[in-house]
Write a protein that holds these residues in place. Structure first.
Motif, mmCIF file in Angstrom:
data_model
loop_
_atom_site.group_PDB
_atom_site.id
_atom_site.type_symbol
_atom_site.label_atom_id
_atom_site.label_comp_id
_atom_site.label_asym_id
_atom_site.label_seq_id
_atom_site.Cartn_x
_atom_site.Cartn_y
_atom_site.Cartn_z
ATOM 1 N N GLY A 544 0.650 -1.147 0.006
ATOM 2 C CA GLY A 544 -0.016 0.098 0.018
ATOM 3 C C GLY A 544 0.919 1.224 0.085
ATOM 4 N N VAL A 545 2.230 1.137 -0.338
ATOM 5 C CA VAL A 545 2.989 2.354 -0.172
ATOM 6 C C VAL A 545 2.954 3.087 -1.384
ATOM 7 N N HIS A 546 2.705 4.296 -1.359
ATOM 8 C CA HIS A 546 2.590 5.157 -2.569
ATOM 9 C C HIS A 546 3.199 6.587 -2.093
ATOM 10 N N ARG A 547 3.421 7.521 -3.058
ATOM 11 C CA ARG A 547 3.994 8.826 -2.573
ATOM 12 C C ARG A 547 2.753 9.635 -2.405
ATOM 13 N N ALA A 548 3.134 10.566 -1.351
ATOM 14 C CA ALA A 548 2.044 11.574 -0.787
ATOM 15 C C ALA A 548 1.286 12.358 -1.794
ATOM 16 N N ASP A 549 2.351 12.933 -2.880
ATOM 17 C CA ASP A 549 1.706 14.000 -3.714
ATOM 18 C C ASP A 549 1.191 12.908 -4.950
ATOM 19 N N GLY A 550 0.976 11.827 -5.010
ATOM 20 C CA GLY A 550 0.050 11.232 -5.865
ATOM 21 C C GLY A 550 1.122 10.798 -7.046
ATOM 22 N N ALA A 551 2.407 11.052 -7.086
ATOM 23 C CA ALA A 551 2.904 10.691 -8.290
ATOM 24 C C ALA A 551 3.542 9.123 -8.022
ATOM 25 N N ALA A 552 4.123 8.738 -9.141
ATOM 26 C CA ALA A 552 4.452 7.397 -9.001
ATOM 27 C C ALA A 552 5.847 7.147 -8.005
ATOM 28 N N LEU A 553 5.899 6.192 -7.395
ATOM 29 C CA LEU A 553 7.168 5.936 -6.370
ATOM 30 C C LEU A 553 8.279 5.670 -7.484
ATOM 31 N N GLU A 554 9.535 6.533 -6.847
ATOM 32 C CA GLU A 554 10.762 6.509 -7.560
ATOM 33 C C GLU A 554 11.288 5.245 -7.338
ATOM 34 N N GLN A 555 11.983 4.744 -8.310
ATOM 35 C CA GLN A 555 12.464 3.235 -8.053
ATOM 36 C C GLN A 555 13.937 3.136 -8.557
ATOM 37 N N GLY A 556 14.833 4.280 -8.285
ATOM 38 C CA GLY A 556 16.260 4.157 -8.385
ATOM 39 C C GLY A 556 16.828 3.708 -7.084
ATOM 40 N N ALA A 557 18.074 3.353 -7.434
ATOM 41 C CA ALA A 557 18.947 2.663 -6.227
ATOM 42 C C ALA A 557 18.868 3.766 -5.116
ATOM 43 N N SER A 558 18.746 4.942 -5.032
ATOM 44 C CA SER A 558 18.619 5.905 -4.234
ATOM 45 C C SER A 558 17.322 5.775 -3.245
ATOM 46 N N ALA A 559 16.217 5.208 -3.828
ATOM 47 C CA ALA A 559 14.936 4.941 -3.203
ATOM 48 C C ALA A 559 15.042 3.802 -2.170
ATOM 49 N N VAL A 560 16.081 2.957 -2.504
ATOM 50 C CA VAL A 560 16.066 1.890 -1.596
ATOM 51 C C VAL A 560 16.408 2.640 -0.151
ATOM 52 N N LEU A 561 16.920 3.525 0.074
ATOM 53 C CA LEU A 561 17.211 4.095 1.262
ATOM 54 C C LEU A 561 16.358 5.013 1.855
ATOM 55 N N GLY A 562 15.266 5.189 0.912
ATOM 56 C CA GLY A 562 14.172 6.088 1.553
ATOM 57 C C GLY A 562 13.853 7.270 1.147
ATOM 58 N N THR A 563 14.009 7.620 -0.312
ATOM 59 C CA THR A 563 14.169 9.252 -0.872
ATOM 60 C C THR A 563 12.850 9.525 -1.059
ATOM 61 N N ASN A 564 11.762 8.598 -1.094
ATOM 62 C CA ASN A 564 10.524 8.825 -1.704
ATOM 63 C C ASN A 564 9.774 9.642 -0.404
ATOM 64 N N GLU A 565 8.910 10.684 -0.913
ATOM 65 C CA GLU A 565 8.225 11.299 0.071
ATOM 66 C C GLU A 565 6.870 10.605 0.397
ATOM 67 N N ILE A 566 6.750 10.204 1.517
ATOM 68 C CA ILE A 566 5.547 9.232 1.846
ATOM 69 C C ILE A 566 4.768 9.714 3.099
ATOM 70 N N ALA A 567 3.373 9.493 3.248
ATOM 71 C CA ALA A 567 2.741 10.112 4.445
ATOM 72 C C ALA A 567 3.196 9.006 5.661
ATOM 73 N N PRO A 568 3.441 9.454 6.653
ATOM 74 C CA PRO A 568 3.304 8.722 8.199
ATOM 75 C C PRO A 568 2.422 7.451 8.224
ATOM 76 N N LEU A 569 0.999 7.787 7.928
ATOM 77 C CA LEU A 569 -0.048 7.045 7.841
ATOM 78 C C LEU A 569 0.125 5.761 6.743
ATOM 79 N N THR A 570 0.769 5.922 5.696
ATOM 80 C CA THR A 570 0.903 4.964 4.945
ATOM 81 C C THR A 570 2.160 4.103 5.321
ATOM 82 N N MET A 571 2.915 4.667 5.988
ATOM 83 C CA MET A 571 3.954 3.710 6.598
ATOM 84 C C MET A 571 3.504 2.820 7.565
#
Length: 727
Positions: A544-571
């Motif tokens: 159920g994880v998704h970006r808070a701004d509605g855009a698609a999740l970034e999937q680059g290598a850096s995203a593995v370390l948590g660079t996507n902006e996500i709502a605390p409720l989602t997490m």
């Protein structure tokens, strides 16, 4: 008389005594009397004419009214809606009310007889005798207006009720232009409108009993401002109920109906009310009603005398209105409103949902648990200031029920207001809910740091790897090419050189378990290099994880370390899914809804899906338990009392701008964090609040929350993973 002499006519006697001037006083009195007599004759002729006109009008009206349609459909009244949380003993507790019209519809037996008698005596003494129209009163008022220019009423209670119903039908329209046009038609001063009103009144009298019409009239009529209906009026003006109103209070409230601006009780300085006594106008009207009640033998002489002597002493009690009255729970309340306005379960389309919302009359019972909510508010107040010099500091806490998706707590370190003028008074005010998505509360979310790594762990296990398997983990400046089945291979060259926290060892290879326990960045990048970046993203989305701004999740290598902006409720919902054997349930904030009359209505439901297999989830919880007992989560684990089995993961973003603690028992998942709201701010390891180091505030808040959750809900052992996933 001698013959031949002409008779001399006698002198006509003068009308005035000798030597008296024609303009003397006796002359004036006589003329005045004659003028008065002439005026009296003219008035008589006018009254005769007026009577003839009234008689003719009465005959015409009867003919016309009988020929008009008389069917009036009575829809729902606009009422107050209420939002409730659940107290520790399980009882509903009011968070806030919201309304276009402050109204609580009540049954006839919930209205004092004093009110009913005051209404009929003051507004329509013949109510129980006529067939819906006070024909002579209506036509006398119309003819008087016609001949004298003085505006007079005369509508029966049934006619007044009809007019209110027509206005309420307008209020239910969602389009502003249509609503105003409808309102103008329903209230215009014209014979056509009056005749239609009278015809509908006759029709109502055929369908409903007098007592029912009176009850509905008292529920629909306005009592000044946004106060509608006798129950809300009793609450607002006298802090009591319609059933408990005294005789003078009842008469005073009914007086308002005649002219809400002139006779209102919440603005005593109104110039129309008189300077000597702020309620003089209301008292005059009240006393007139009391006199009529005595004349019609509705009350005794003793009761009348006592009521007349009673001073008018309102106790203005402002109703709870809007989420700002929910205090620290206002941001959760705001999410409830957003859900009601946007969720299809509340209406087929946007117009229907808005119309339902405007009409009100709903009781919304939410998932909020006041025991956990109080803990969230208390720990935030103790550990994160509302403002901090040179830093737009934010603090958030969210808890979700494992296996249900029910949001049990939601708080942040700011004061709630949607008023820009209020927000401009200080940085402590905001209308943005930091815990939710952009479309739910205005937030763009926050980088999650290493709390996001668990989704790479899930994909690692999905691909048949075990927690004991290792990946190349040394720090380097060229990680080369990563597989990405969605976008093609990604070569990061020398632009990507993540480093580890200074507390970690500089080994060449770490197992997945070691990288998880100590949150080793290069260990996770090494794992990702052996996986498919696209599949890591898809695994996160499965939770159920998704970006808070509605855009698609970034999937680059850096995203593995948590660079996507996500709502605390989602997490929080995702971590609840991990704790729930890999079954993730979407967050919900409403348990049930009742509509006008108490009927149960469909509430938005949580949808649950298997994000990963139960075996994979068991291996994830195996590793995440050891984060708590041996790794970066130990400060939170050992400060939680009572201890139950718990999983967790910490997260820190670049330059220590945001710090997180995420975890769960088998019953409750909680996210606690301190963030830079605007994206720029202090290094939390170098910043100290009154409660201690900013970077460790997460480890003070999370155990405060989970201590309450564990004491209330307990916690079970997590499922043991298969040996081949742990080896």
């Amino acid at each position: 008389m001698p013959p031949g002499r002409r008779a001399i006519p006698a002198r006509r006697p003068s009308r005035f005594p000798r030597n008296q001037k024609r303009l003397g006083a006796p002359m004036t009195q006589e003329l005045s009397g004659r003028k008065t007599a002439r005026r009296s004759r003219r008035r008589s002729r006018v009254l005769i004419a007026l009577g003839i006109v009234i008689a003719l009008l009465a005959t015409a009206v009867v003919v016309v009214v009988v020929s008009l349609p008389d069917d009036l459909t009575i829809g729902r009244l606009s009422q107050k809606s209420n939002i409730y949380a659940t107290a520790g003993d399980g009882t509903p507790t009011l968070l806030a009310s919201f309304y276009d019209q402050n109204r609580v519809e009540v049954s006839s037996d919930a209205i004092s007889q004093y009110v009913k008698d005051a209404a009929t005596s003051g507004e329509d003494p013949g109510f129980y005798d006529h067939g819906g129209i006070n024909i002579m009163g209506t036509l006398t008022g119309a003819a008087t207006t016609l001949f004298t220019g003085e505006v007079r009423g005369g509508s029966s209670i049934t006619q007044q009720y009809v007019k209110n119903v027509l206005v309420q039908e307008c209020e239910a329209l969602s389009d502003d232009d249509e609503r105003m046009s409808c309102y103008d038609t329903a209230t215009e001063t014209s014979p056509d409108r009056k005749l239609k009103e009278m015809s509908l009144a006759v029709g109502l009298e055929k369908k409903y009993s007098k007592d029912d019409i009176l009850r509905q009239y008292l529920n629909i009529t306005g009592f000044g401002g946004s106060v509608y209906g006798i129950e809300a009026a009793a609450n607002y003006y006298y802090n009591t109920t319609a059933a408990a109103l005294t005789l003078p209070q009842a008469a005073s409230l009914v007086a308002i109906v005649n002219n809400p601006v002139k006779f209102q009780l919440d603005v005593p300085e109104n110039p129309e009310n008189g300077a000597a006594n702020g309620y003089a106008a209301n008292k005059d009207r009240r006393d007139y009603i009391l006199d009529e009640m005595l004349r019609l033998k509705k009350i005794s002489a003793a009761d009348h005398e006592a009521a007349i002597a009673a001073p008018i002493e309102p106790t203005i009690t402002e109703p709870s209105t809007g989420c700002q009255t929910a205090g620290g729970s206002a941001f959760f309340c705001d999410l409830v409103l957003q859900t009601l306005r946007n969720d299809p379960a509340f209406g087929a389309d946007a117009d229907t949902r808005l119309a339902n919302f405007r009409l009100g009359g709903y009781n919304v019972y939410t998932t909020l648990d006041l025991d956990l909510q109080t803990a969230a508010l208390d720990t935030l107040a103790e550990n994160v200031p509302t403002t901090y010099d040179d830093w737009d500091v934010g603090g958030v806490v969210t808890s979700v029920g494992v296996g249900s998706g029910r949001v049990l707590a939601m708080a942040q370190n700011k004061d709630y207001s949607q008023d820009p003028a209020v927000q401009a008074t200080g940085a402590n005010y905001t209308g943005i809910n930091y815990n939710t998505d952009l479309g739910q509360g205005g937030s763009n979310g926050f980088q999650t740091g290493s709390t996001y790594k668990v989704f790479t762990l899930a994909e690692w296990l999905n691909q048949g790897n075990s927690l004991g398997d290792t990946a190349s983990s040394w720090e380097r400046s060229d990680w080369g090419e990563f597989e990405d089945s969605c976008n093609g291979p990604q070569d990061y060259g020398t632009d990507f050189a993540p480093s580890n926290d200074s507390s970690s060892d500089d080994d060449s290879y770490y197992s997945a378990l070691e990288s998880t326990i100590d949150s080793i960045n290069t260990g996770y990048i090494g794992m990702a290099k052996e996986l498919d970046l696209c599949n890591i993203r898809k695994t996160a989305e499965a939770f159920g994880v998704h970006r808070a701004d509605g855009a698609a999740l970034e999937q680059g290598a850096s995203a593995v370390l948590g660079t996507n902006e996500i709502a605390p409720l989602t997490m929080a919902a995702a971590y609840a899914g991990i704790a729930n054997n890999g079954v993730t349930c979407s967050p919900i904030v409403i348990d049930r809804i009742t509509g006008p009359g108490g009927a149960e209505l469909p509430a938005p439901q949580s949808t649950c899906a298997q994000s990963v297999s139960s075996e994979v989830a068991a291996a994830m919880t195996y590793a995440m338990q050891r984060v708590m007992t041996r790794g970066s989560g130990t400060p939170s684990y050992y400060d939680t009392e009572p201890e139950v089995p718990m999983i967790g993961k910490t997260g820190t973003t670049d330059e220590n701008k945001d710090t997180w603690m995420a975890g769960a028992s088998t019953k409750v998942a909680t996210i606690a964090g301190v963030v830079n709201v605007s994206g720029a701010g202090e290094d939390q390891r170098e910043t100290y609040f009154e409660s201690g180091q900013a970077a460790k505030a997460r480890h003070r808040m999370w155990p405060d929350m989970m201590s309450v959750a564990n004491a209330k809900f307990g916690g079970d052992e997590f499922t043991e993973p298969p040996r081949d996933l742990v080896r």
